[in-house]
Design a protein around this motif. Structure first.
Motif: not given
Length: 201
Positions: A38-59
């Motif tokens: 989130a810090a690298e792309i300038g978005y919130t953690v919540g924004s990431i979880y709007m795209v991916f279900i959870n960290m497992a999904d992202l990995i």
């Protein structure tokens, strides 16, 4: 960095994956944290979880890109007789692992929990990595068919992977890659020879 409103959901997904891949490549799987992304792309953690279900999904999506890249390299191996093709596949696998160690290692360092459901599309990518070894082994030992052929080919594949993992883990001096190649050739030739001997009348 573009304003947040300028990114569509697909663009944001690509941005997240790119940042996650960069972290993995440069620092390895342990450094891959959602707050860091989130810090690298300038978005919130919540924004990431709007795209991916959870960290497992992202990995899983990060690892899928690695599997695609590895599969593409294995697909470029030219058929040159089944035994030599297996050796060439093993060398390609080793070279990819050595050249892209952090990405490759992340595929195996990530351990899904019992509650994590691995998507079918991801499992197909894993199968695609194994398929060339399976096909070439079946050609080498046609007398061994069905489940037995699959088990034998899988045993060879596990051994190849094991040598790569044990040899590359913690190894700083990549000049030893030749030694690993010799070990792989020794394994493959003796494994195949053993099966062929079993079918000599």
């Amino acid at each position: 960095m573009a304003k947040r409103s300028e990114h569509t959901q697909e663009e944001l997904k690509a941005l997240i994956l790119s940042a996650a891949e960069t972290i993995v490549i440069e620092e390895g799987f342990p450094a891959l944290k959602v707050r860091r992304i989130a810090a690298e792309i300038g978005y919130t953690v919540g924004s990431i979880y709007m795209v991916f279900i959870n960290m497992a999904d992202l990995i899983v999506h990060v690892n899928a890109k690695t599997l695609d890249a590895l599969s593409a390299q294995l697909g470029q191996v030219q058929a040159c007789g089944a035994e030599h093709s297996i050796e060439a596949l093993a060398m390609t696998y080793l070279n990819y692992a050595s050249d892209n160690f952090n990405r490759w290692r992340t595929v195996f360092d990530y351990a899904p929990t019992e509650k994590t459901v691995t998507p079918d599309w991801y499992q197909e990518k894993v199968t695609d990595i194994f398929s060339p070894f399976k096909a070439q082994f079946a050609e080498l030992v046609p007398e061994l068919s069905g489940d037995n052929s699959n088990r034998a080919a899988r045993a060879l594949w596990f051994a190849i992977h094991g040598i790569c993992l044990l040899s590359l883990t913690g190894q700083d001096d990549k000049t030893r890659i030749y030694d690993i190649e010799e070990t792989l050739v020794l394994l493959i030739r003796n494994f195949i020879s053993g099966w062929r001997t079993n079918f000599i009348k």
